[in-house]
Design an enzyme around this catalytic site. Structure first.
Site, PDB file in Angstrom:
ATOM      1  CG  ASP A 144      15.285  -1.573  12.384  1.00 48.03           C
ATOM      2  OD1 ASP A 144      15.990  -0.965  13.205  1.00 48.03           O
ATOM      3  OD2 ASP A 144      15.521  -1.573  11.153  1.00 48.03           O
TER       4      ASP A 144
ATOM      5  CB  ILE B  95       1.010   5.426   3.594  1.00 54.08           C
ATOM      6  CG1 ILE B  95       0.292   4.099   3.872  1.00 54.08           C
ATOM      7  CG2 ILE B  95       0.560   6.485   4.608  1.00 54.08           C
ATOM      8  CD1 ILE B  95       0.579   3.515   5.245  1.00 54.08           C
TER       9      ILE B  95
ATOM     10  CD  GLU C  58      -2.374   1.207   2.860  1.00 55.59           C
ATOM     11  OE1 GLU C  58      -3.180   2.117   3.110  1.00 55.59           O
ATOM     12  OE2 GLU C  58      -2.090   0.294   3.662  1.00 55.59           O
TER      13      GLU C  58
END
Length: 280
Positions: free
Chosen positions: A256, A140, A138
């Site tokens: 992370d 964004i 996706e």
């Protein structure tokens, strides 16, 4: 790995481009040889580019209107694909196989399923015909204040954003408790360094063996630094008394989480990226 890839809601990373093409119906013979040849050339071009193939089939797009390069860091290249069905974010690596992106996709999907903090939904992982791999996810659109999530400031607006990030992360941790112990479904990478995620019942054993111990092993192999290795081993031996009586409940972590992997969307809501997920 096959069982774990089923976590993805879109097509499985193990699904090859050739298998997708085999499922498509054979084109009918055309009375116009040029038109038939044109269709065949389009199919051939798609088969040479599994990224475009997925976007124009399972991605529900009928045309790609443009591509643009996005800074992908020192490990991967990143591009935005604009189509009539919306935009897609694509990362590629010309040297590393799909296992790295499969681990990232499973981590993204695990976080996405908590319905807490926003993460990009992964769609497809695969191999590149010329070597290497890709991941489609996706797209964004980030807002202007990407750094506000972690920048220390007296500005109350920025403090509010940092609080939102903390609350959303807490929601994710609460929503994804592990009943398998400490670890993850697959090995993944932190940067380009392998990360061992073998399920372990004891937190100290997991952290001392698969986190501190493994890093110390890599340091010793690469640099031959016996002094650091010995000091690290001494710390590992003292971990049990240091955490004696501590109750630690394993839950899903990003793995992370630093400023480069934190952003905000156009609404100002926090977004986290590029995980190296595990439960701890």
């Amino acid at each position: 790995m096959a069982a774990n890839v089923a976590l993805l809601s879109a097509s499985s990373p193990s699904t090859s481009a050739s298998s997708i093409l085999r499922r498509r119906p054979r084109p009918r013979r055309s009375a116009c040889p040029r038109r038939a040849a044109s269709r065949l050339s389009v199919v051939a071009a798609m088969s040479d580019d599994p990224i475009k193939e997925w976007i124009l089939t399972e991605g529900k797009a009928t045309q790609i209107t443009g591509t643009s390069s996005i800074g992908g860091g020192c490990i991967n290249a990143a591009q935005r694909y604009d189509t009539d069905a919306g935009s897609f974010f694509v990362k590629t690596n010309r040297r590393i196989g799909p296992a790295m992106f499969e681990g990232e996709a499973l981590g993204l999907k695990a976080m996405y399923d908590t319905k807490s903090i926003r993460v990009p939904l992964p769609y497809k992982v695969g191999s590149l015909p010329t070597g290497g791999s890709f991941i489609i996810m996706e797209y964004i659109q980030f807002g202007r204040s990407r750094g506000d999530q972690v920048t220390l400031s007296r500005n109350p607006f920025r403090s509010k954003k940092k609080s939102a990030l903390g609350r959303k992360l807490a929601e994710m941790h609460k929503a994804a408790k592990s009943d398998k112990g400490y670890g993850f479904y697959v090995e993944n990478t932190i940067g380009s360094t392998p990360q061992i995620n073998t399920w372990t019942a004891d937190w100290i054993e997991f952290y001392s063996k698969h986190r501190l111990g493994y890093q110390l092993k890599l340091i010793s192999q690469r640099f031959g630094d016996s002094a650091i290795y010995e000091k690290g081993q001494q710390l590992i031996e003292k971990m049990h008394p240091l955490f004696d009586g501590a109750v630690i409940e394993p839950c899903l972590l990003h793995g992370d989480l630093w400023s480069g992997n934190i952003s905000a969307d156009t609404n100002g809501d926090p977004v986290i990226l590029d995980p190296a997920c595990y439960c701890m």
